[in-house]
Design a protein around this motif. Structure first.
Motif, PDB file in Angstrom:
ATOM      1  N   LEU A 260       0.799  -1.219   0.000  1.00  0.00           N
ATOM      2  CA  LEU A 260       0.000   0.000   0.000  1.00  0.00           C
ATOM      3  C   LEU A 260       0.833   1.271   0.000  1.00  0.00           C
ATOM      4  O   LEU A 260       0.348   2.331  -0.361  1.00  0.00           O
ATOM      5  CB  LEU A 260      -0.939   0.009   1.213  1.00  0.00           C
ATOM      6  N   GLU A 261       2.085   1.197   0.440  1.00  0.00           N
ATOM      7  CA  GLU A 261       2.909   2.402   0.490  1.00  0.00           C
ATOM      8  C   GLU A 261       3.083   2.998  -0.895  1.00  0.00           C
ATOM      9  O   GLU A 261       3.416   4.174  -1.041  1.00  0.00           O
ATOM     10  CB  GLU A 261       4.267   2.091   1.111  1.00  0.00           C
ATOM     11  N   GLN A 262       2.887   2.199  -1.955  1.00  0.00           N
ATOM     12  CA  GLN A 262       3.070   2.696  -3.312  1.00  0.00           C
ATOM     13  C   GLN A 262       1.768   3.213  -3.910  1.00  0.00           C
ATOM     14  O   GLN A 262       1.734   3.583  -5.074  1.00  0.00           O
ATOM     15  CB  GLN A 262       3.639   1.575  -4.174  1.00  0.00           C
ATOM     16  N   MET A 263       0.696   3.212  -3.130  1.00  0.00           N
ATOM     17  CA  MET A 263      -0.578   3.683  -3.655  1.00  0.00           C
ATOM     18  C   MET A 263      -0.593   5.195  -3.826  1.00  0.00           C
ATOM     19  O   MET A 263       0.147   5.920  -3.192  1.00  0.00           O
ATOM     20  CB  MET A 263      -1.716   3.271  -2.696  1.00  0.00           C
ATOM     21  N   ASP A 264      -1.480   5.647  -4.691  1.00  0.00           N
ATOM     22  CA  ASP A 264      -1.587   7.059  -5.009  1.00  0.00           C
ATOM     23  C   ASP A 264      -2.815   7.685  -4.348  1.00  0.00           C
ATOM     24  O   ASP A 264      -3.462   8.545  -4.910  1.00  0.00           O
ATOM     25  CB  ASP A 264      -1.660   7.229  -6.535  1.00  0.00           C
ATOM     26  N   ILE A 265      -3.175   7.191  -3.155  1.00  0.00           N
ATOM     27  CA  ILE A 265      -4.300   7.760  -2.418  1.00  0.00           C
ATOM     28  C   ILE A 265      -3.788   8.926  -1.582  1.00  0.00           C
ATOM     29  O   ILE A 265      -2.780   8.813  -0.888  1.00  0.00           O
ATOM     30  CB  ILE A 265      -4.962   6.709  -1.519  1.00  0.00           C
ATOM     31  N   ASN A 266      -4.466  10.041  -1.673  1.00  0.00           N
ATOM     32  CA  ASN A 266      -4.011  11.256  -1.000  1.00  0.00           C
ATOM     33  C   ASN A 266      -4.628  11.362   0.391  1.00  0.00           C
ATOM     34  O   ASN A 266      -5.740  11.854   0.560  1.00  0.00           O
ATOM     35  CB  ASN A 266      -4.386  12.481  -1.834  1.00  0.00           C
ATOM     36  N   LEU A 267      -3.934  10.876   1.407  1.00  0.00           N
ATOM     37  CA  LEU A 267      -4.393  10.949   2.790  1.00  0.00           C
ATOM     38  C   LEU A 267      -3.384  11.716   3.624  1.00  0.00           C
ATOM     39  O   LEU A 267      -2.171  11.637   3.386  1.00  0.00           O
ATOM     40  CB  LEU A 267      -4.558   9.544   3.386  1.00  0.00           C
ATOM     41  N   GLU A 268      -3.892  12.475   4.592  1.00  0.00           N
ATOM     42  CA  GLU A 268      -3.013  13.120   5.556  1.00  0.00           C
ATOM     43  C   GLU A 268      -2.550  12.097   6.585  1.00  0.00           C
ATOM     44  O   GLU A 268      -3.168  11.043   6.750  1.00  0.00           O
ATOM     45  CB  GLU A 268      -3.760  14.267   6.260  1.00  0.00           C
ATOM     46  N   GLU A 269      -1.467  12.408   7.274  1.00  0.00           N
ATOM     47  CA  GLU A 269      -0.969  11.519   8.318  1.00  0.00           C
ATOM     48  C   GLU A 269      -2.058  11.275   9.371  1.00  0.00           C
ATOM     49  O   GLU A 269      -2.658  12.217   9.884  1.00  0.00           O
ATOM     50  CB  GLU A 269       0.265  12.135   8.992  1.00  0.00           C
ATOM     51  N   GLY A 270      -2.340  10.011   9.644  1.00  0.00           N
ATOM     52  CA  GLY A 270      -3.362   9.657  10.617  1.00  0.00           C
ATOM     53  C   GLY A 270      -4.757   9.570  10.034  1.00  0.00           C
ATOM     54  O   GLY A 270      -5.671   9.056  10.682  1.00  0.00           O
ATOM     55  N   GLU A 271      -4.963  10.071   8.811  1.00  0.00           N
ATOM     56  CA  GLU A 271      -6.286  10.025   8.189  1.00  0.00           C
ATOM     57  C   GLU A 271      -6.577   8.613   7.700  1.00  0.00           C
ATOM     58  O   GLU A 271      -5.675   7.871   7.316  1.00  0.00           O
ATOM     59  CB  GLU A 271      -6.363  11.003   7.020  1.00  0.00           C
ATOM     60  N   GLU A 272      -7.849   8.250   7.707  1.00  0.00           N
ATOM     61  CA  GLU A 272      -8.239   6.915   7.268  1.00  0.00           C
ATOM     62  C   GLU A 272      -9.553   6.981   6.525  1.00  0.00           C
ATOM     63  O   GLU A 272     -10.365   7.892   6.741  1.00  0.00           O
ATOM     64  CB  GLU A 272      -8.359   5.976   8.473  1.00  0.00           C
ATOM     65  N   ILE A 273      -9.749   6.045   5.611  1.00  0.00           N
ATOM     66  CA  ILE A 273     -11.023   5.932   4.903  1.00  0.00           C
ATOM     67  C   ILE A 273     -11.502   4.489   5.015  1.00  0.00           C
ATOM     68  O   ILE A 273     -10.694   3.571   5.167  1.00  0.00           O
ATOM     69  CB  ILE A 273     -10.917   6.343   3.421  1.00  0.00           C
ATOM     70  N   TYR A 274     -12.815   4.317   4.968  1.00  0.00           N
ATOM     71  CA  TYR A 274     -13.421   2.993   5.051  1.00  0.00           C
ATOM     72  C   TYR A 274     -14.252   2.762   3.800  1.00  0.00           C
ATOM     73  O   TYR A 274     -15.077   3.597   3.438  1.00  0.00           O
ATOM     74  CB  TYR A 274     -14.317   2.885   6.286  1.00  0.00           C
ATOM     75  N   LEU A 275     -14.053   1.636   3.156  1.00  0.00           N
ATOM     76  CA  LEU A 275     -14.780   1.296   1.949  1.00  0.00           C
ATOM     77  C   LEU A 275     -15.570   0.013   2.182  1.00  0.00           C
ATOM     78  O   LEU A 275     -15.033  -0.982   2.668  1.00  0.00           O
ATOM     79  CB  LEU A 275     -13.807   1.118   0.783  1.00  0.00           C
ATOM     80  N   ILE A 276     -16.844   0.031   1.833  1.00  0.00           N
ATOM     81  CA  ILE A 276     -17.733  -1.087   2.131  1.00  0.00           C
ATOM     82  C   ILE A 276     -17.545  -2.225   1.130  1.00  0.00           C
ATOM     83  O   ILE A 276     -17.463  -1.996  -0.076  1.00  0.00           O
ATOM     84  CB  ILE A 276     -19.198  -0.631   2.117  1.00  0.00           C
ATOM     85  N   GLU A 277     -17.502  -3.450   1.650  1.00  0.00           N
ATOM     86  CA  GLU A 277     -17.413  -4.618   0.785  1.00  0.00           C
ATOM     87  C   GLU A 277     -18.723  -4.815   0.022  1.00  0.00           C
ATOM     88  O   GLU A 277     -19.798  -4.409   0.463  1.00  0.00           O
ATOM     89  CB  GLU A 277     -17.118  -5.872   1.619  1.00  0.00           C
ATOM     90  N   LYS A 278     -18.615  -5.482  -1.120  1.00  0.00           N
ATOM     91  CA  LYS A 278     -19.775  -5.688  -1.987  1.00  0.00           C
ATOM     92  C   LYS A 278     -20.893  -6.434  -1.263  1.00  0.00           C
ATOM     93  O   LYS A 278     -22.069  -6.081  -1.367  1.00  0.00           O
ATOM     94  CB  LYS A 278     -19.347  -6.467  -3.225  1.00  0.00           C
ATOM     95  N   GLU A 279     -20.535  -7.460  -0.499  1.00  0.00           N
ATOM     96  CA  GLU A 279     -21.560  -8.252   0.193  1.00  0.00           C
ATOM     97  C   GLU A 279     -22.335  -7.407   1.188  1.00  0.00           C
ATOM     98  O   GLU A 279     -23.555  -7.542   1.348  1.00  0.00           O
ATOM     99  CB  GLU A 279     -20.915  -9.443   0.906  1.00  0.00           C
ATOM    100  N   SER A 280     -21.636  -6.507   1.892  1.00  0.00           N
ATOM    101  CA  SER A 280     -22.299  -5.662   2.885  1.00  0.00           C
ATOM    102  C   SER A 280     -23.279  -4.696   2.237  1.00  0.00           C
ATOM    103  O   SER A 280     -24.286  -4.311   2.832  1.00  0.00           O
ATOM    104  CB  SER A 280     -21.264  -4.882   3.699  1.00  0.00           C
ATOM    105  N   LYS A 281     -22.984  -4.277   1.009  1.00  0.00           N
ATOM    106  CA  LYS A 281     -23.891  -3.358   0.322  1.00  0.00           C
ATOM    107  C   LYS A 281     -25.264  -3.980   0.099  1.00  0.00           C
ATOM    108  O   LYS A 281     -26.248  -3.274  -0.084  1.00  0.00           O
ATOM    109  CB  LYS A 281     -23.296  -2.940  -1.026  1.00  0.00           C
ATOM    110  N   GLU A 282     -25.303  -5.308   0.085  1.00  0.00           N
ATOM    111  CA  GLU A 282     -26.564  -6.001  -0.151  1.00  0.00           C
ATOM    112  C   GLU A 282     -27.263  -6.384   1.152  1.00  0.00           C
ATOM    113  O   GLU A 282     -28.316  -7.021   1.133  1.00  0.00           O
ATOM    114  CB  GLU A 282     -26.291  -7.253  -0.990  1.00  0.00           C
ATOM    115  N   ASP A 283     -26.677  -6.001   2.294  1.00  0.00           N
ATOM    116  CA  ASP A 283     -27.255  -6.347   3.587  1.00  0.00           C
ATOM    117  C   ASP A 283     -28.601  -5.639   3.773  1.00  0.00           C
ATOM    118  O   ASP A 283     -28.696  -4.421   3.598  1.00  0.00           O
ATOM    119  CB  ASP A 283     -26.299  -5.944   4.705  1.00  0.00           C
ATOM    120  N   PRO A 284     -29.658  -6.372   4.129  1.00  0.00           N
ATOM    121  CA  PRO A 284     -30.992  -5.765   4.268  1.00  0.00           C
ATOM    122  C   PRO A 284     -31.035  -4.641   5.308  1.00  0.00           C
ATOM    123  O   PRO A 284     -31.723  -3.635   5.102  1.00  0.00           O
ATOM    124  CB  PRO A 284     -31.878  -6.948   4.692  1.00  0.00           C
ATOM    125  N   LYS A 285     -30.321  -4.799   6.422  1.00  0.00           N
ATOM    126  CA  LYS A 285     -30.372  -3.771   7.463  1.00  0.00           C
ATOM    127  C   LYS A 285     -29.683  -2.494   7.002  1.00  0.00           C
ATOM    128  O   LYS A 285     -30.132  -1.393   7.315  1.00  0.00           O
ATOM    129  CB  LYS A 285     -29.730  -4.298   8.749  1.00  0.00           C
TER     130      LYS A 285
END
Length: 359
Positions: free
Chosen positions: A54-79
């Motif tokens: 991941l250190e070679q990724m081109d995602i622009n995050l500040e130090e300590g910043e984090e993002i969360y991305l939902i898995e495909k299966e969870s997107k289909e969760d009824p709740k």
């Protein structure tokens, strides 16, 4: 593949290079987090060493910043889908005079325009910002103003770790948008029923020590309705505030008299019920006196200095009440810290009912 990505030699497939290629595409198209997540999850599942890569990724995050991305299966969760539908209908109802229909939370809210309209409607405060333009710079400027207002209204301190940010909302990060909308619904006591225990499986990407790290984890979006402030049945205090405000001072005076009868033993005097219970300390001391025990100082903050410490104290007081056999109060710790008088009265009256005959 982009021009800057090394060309892979035929006949020598590399899982790591494949992973980097996929997530680099995500980084360059951060606006499309939700659309590209399947690629990321596939890459993480197939990479030999995804966290190191991941250190070679081109995602622009500040130090300590984090993002969360939902898995495909969870997107289909009824709740999850129920929660999203409830929130879309709530926003649509709030903004019905503007003839707006919310169909997609990520697309409709990311530029700050509808979100700003919602905040104005809920708070009654006019946001002095220009209408949103196509420019990303202007969109982020509006989002900054909107979220500053949100954090101010909900008494979010500068040092409080928020679950949303300008970048995460603007990049259409669904988890951040859900956290924000759920918090708004609870704070403004939206007349909706929030689905309980909504949890999504996600990948967390975080920048730490200058490097990007990824891991799969479960993210809780809602807990119980009691914990997060779902709508309760109306009670005597709703009636008191709505139809008999002239009796309010009588109730407050009786509760102050009750509290002082016991707190005076510690040379403590309640003189302002509206503002003296917000840090939870008086609740804790009062319960200790009524139950006949000393509450160790290391269990709570005697002189809390920020919002989180006050919330900790009030939640700890709730635990003491539960241990003492009191029914669960219809109030949230955050509401008491935010000086919501009705919530404070509910909790104090709950204590009064059980201990009113104790001398």
């Amino acid at each position: 593949m982009s021009a800057g990505t090394p060309k892979k030699e035929p006949g020598s497939p590399s899982k790591e290079k494949s992973f980097i290629g996929k997530v680099t595409t995500l980084g360059r198209k951060k606006k499309k987090d939700s659309q590209d997540l399947d690629e990321v999850m596939d890459a993480i599942g197939s990479a030999t060493s995804p966290v190191d890569s991941l250190e070679q990724m081109d995602i622009n995050l500040e130090e300590g910043e984090e993002i969360y991305l939902i898995e495909k299966e969870s997107k289909e969760d009824p709740k999850l889908n129920e929660l999203m539908q409830v929130l879309k209908e709530w926003i649509t109802e709030e903004l019905k005079e503007q003839r707006l229909i919310i169909r997609n939370l990520e697309e409709d809210l990311h530029d700050g325009q509808i979100l700003g309209n919602l905040i104005e409607k809920l708070s009654g405060v006019k946001l002095e910002v220009r209408e949103v333009m196509q420019s990303e710079v202007f969109q982020k400027q509006k989002l900054t103003r909107v979220l500053d207002m949100v954090n101010q209204l909900m008494n979010m301190q500068r040092w409080t770790k928020l679950k949303w940010s300008v970048d995460s909302i603007h990049s259409r990060n669904l988890i951040a948008i859900l956290h924000l909308l759920v918090a708004l619904a609870f704070h403004f006591k939206a007349p909706i029923r929030i689905p309980e225990y909504v949890e999504v499986q996600a990948v967390q990407i975080k920048k730490q020590d200058g490097m990007l790290h990824a891991k799969k984890l479960a993210v809780q979006v809602t807990a119980t309705n009691e914990a997060v402030g779902g709508r309760f049945e109306r009670d005597a205090f709703d009636t008191l505030f709505d139809h008999a405000p002239d009796k309010l001072n009588v109730v407050k005076k009786s509760l102050v008299t009750f509290a002082n009868k016991h707190l005076n033993k510690l040379n403590i005097e309640v003189t302002d019920l509206d503002n003296q219970f917000d840090d939870g300390v008086f609740f804790i001391l009062l319960l200790g006196l009524l139950e006949g025990y000393f509450v160790p100082l290391h269990n709570y903050h005697m002189t809390p200095t920020n919002f989180e410490e006050k919330v900790h104290n009030v939640n700890f007081a709730f635990e003491l009440m539960e241990d003492a056999g009191l029914p669960k109060a219809k109030a949230r710790a955050e509401d008491i810290v935010n000086l919501d008088l009705k919530s404070t009265l509910r909790v104090l009256y709950n204590i009064f009912t059980k201990y009113k005959h104790i001398v």
